[in-house]
Design a protein around this motif. Structure first.
Motif, PDB file in Angstrom:
ATOM      1  N   GLY A   1       0.792  -1.213   0.000  1.00  0.00           N
ATOM      2  CA  GLY A   1       0.000   0.000   0.000  1.00  0.00           C
ATOM      3  C   GLY A   1       0.829   1.271   0.000  1.00  0.00           C
ATOM      4  N   SER A   2       2.141   1.147   0.165  1.00  0.00           N
ATOM      5  CA  SER A   2       2.986   2.334   0.139  1.00  0.00           C
ATOM      6  C   SER A   2       3.103   2.857  -1.287  1.00  0.00           C
ATOM      7  CB  SER A   2       4.364   2.029   0.719  1.00  0.00           C
ATOM      8  OG  SER A   2       4.999   1.023  -0.027  1.00  0.00           O
ATOM      9  N   THR A   3       3.308   4.162  -1.403  1.00  0.00           N
ATOM     10  CA  THR A   3       3.329   4.833  -2.693  1.00  0.00           C
ATOM     11  C   THR A   3       4.645   5.549  -2.886  1.00  0.00           C
ATOM     12  OG1 THR A   3       0.952   5.171  -2.580  1.00  0.00           O
ATOM     13  CG2 THR A   3       2.140   6.567  -4.088  1.00  0.00           C
ATOM     14  N   ALA A   4       5.134   5.546  -4.116  1.00  0.00           N
ATOM     15  CA  ALA A   4       6.347   6.283  -4.475  1.00  0.00           C
ATOM     16  C   ALA A   4       6.048   7.121  -5.705  1.00  0.00           C
ATOM     17  CB  ALA A   4       7.495   5.319  -4.764  1.00  0.00           C
ATOM     18  N   TYR A   5       6.417   8.387  -5.642  1.00  0.00           N
ATOM     19  CA  TYR A   5       6.286   9.270  -6.799  1.00  0.00           C
ATOM     20  C   TYR A   5       7.601   9.228  -7.570  1.00  0.00           C
ATOM     21  CZ  TYR A   5       1.977  10.701  -4.694  1.00  0.00           C
ATOM     22  OH  TYR A   5       0.716  10.684  -4.180  1.00  0.00           O
ATOM     23  N   LEU A   6       7.501   9.067  -8.878  1.00  0.00           N
ATOM     24  CA  LEU A   6       8.660   8.759  -9.700  1.00  0.00           C
ATOM     25  C   LEU A   6       8.862   9.789 -10.808  1.00  0.00           C
ATOM     26  CD1 LEU A   6       7.720   5.009 -10.138  1.00  0.00           C
ATOM     27  CD2 LEU A   6       9.325   5.937  -8.480  1.00  0.00           C
ATOM     28  N   PHE A   7      10.065   9.786 -11.380  1.00  0.00           N
ATOM     29  CA  PHE A   7      10.362  10.606 -12.547  1.00  0.00           C
ATOM     30  C   PHE A   7       9.868   9.869 -13.787  1.00  0.00           C
ATOM     31  CE2 PHE A   7      13.806  11.873  -9.592  1.00  0.00           C
ATOM     32  CZ  PHE A   7      13.448  13.211  -9.462  1.00  0.00           C
TER      33      PHE A   7
END
Length: 179
Positions: free
Chosen positions: A63-69
């Motif tokens: 459920g964790s989120t990562a914002y990416l390039f």
């Protein structure tokens, strides 16, 4: 005197609201035309098997989120060739040299469907040198925003991506080393 004061206040609020509503509808009409054009371009790219999904967000099984390039994280389909690249911001050396992995291989088992509301599903499998995975991309009507699910065949660590679909010619991606 108070009657005129309240009348002026009422009329200015009423007519001011009408003007902003008219302006908002004009902006909404302009945006709808732009979004429909983006959707048509994305749909055309998918139908031609020549597109890139530039990923800007990843959600993991926990459920964790990562914002990416988006120029480093993408899913590419070019005919029968496919690339899945994920590059996280890390200081550790990784196989692709960018902080993640790159699966570069052949595509098989392509399934395309579109429903009456304009939702498009594009599913396929990709076989790389050391990794194979199943990919499901969903394009929603009204723009080029899409969601994707990547399921590796050797474990159950699904990753959910979101981003925008563009043609290969319009994409701005940087590919790392393949595994």
């Amino acid at each position: 005197m108070k009657k005129y004061f309240w009348l002026i206040i009422f009329l200015s609020v009423f007519f001011g609201g009408c003007k902003s509503t008219q302006f908002n509808e004009e902006v909404k009409d302009k945006n709808n035309g732009y979004n429909e054009r983006l959707y048509a371009e994305a749909l055309n790219a998918i139908e031609n098997n020549s597109f890139v999904m530039e990923i800007d967000k990843a959600t993991f099984r926990s459920g964790s989120t990562a914002y990416l390039f988006s120029h480093l994280n993408f899913i590419e389909v070019d005919g029968k060739h496919g690339v899945i690249q994920v590059a996280f911001d890390t200081y550790r050396p990784t196989p692709n040299g960018l902080g993640g992995i790159t699966v570069d291989g052949n595509i098989y088992g392509v399934k395309f469907s579109k429903n009456e509301k304009g939702k498009v599903s594009y599913a396929y499998s990709v076989q790389g040198i050391s990794v194979s995975a199943q990919v499901l991309i969903t394009l929603y009507a009204g723009g080029n925003y899409a969601a994707a699910t990547v399921s590796p065949n050797f474990n159950s660590n699904k990753i959910y991506f979101s981003g925008r679909i563009v043609s290969i010619n319009e994409s701005n991606i940087f590919k790392g080393r393949s595994n």
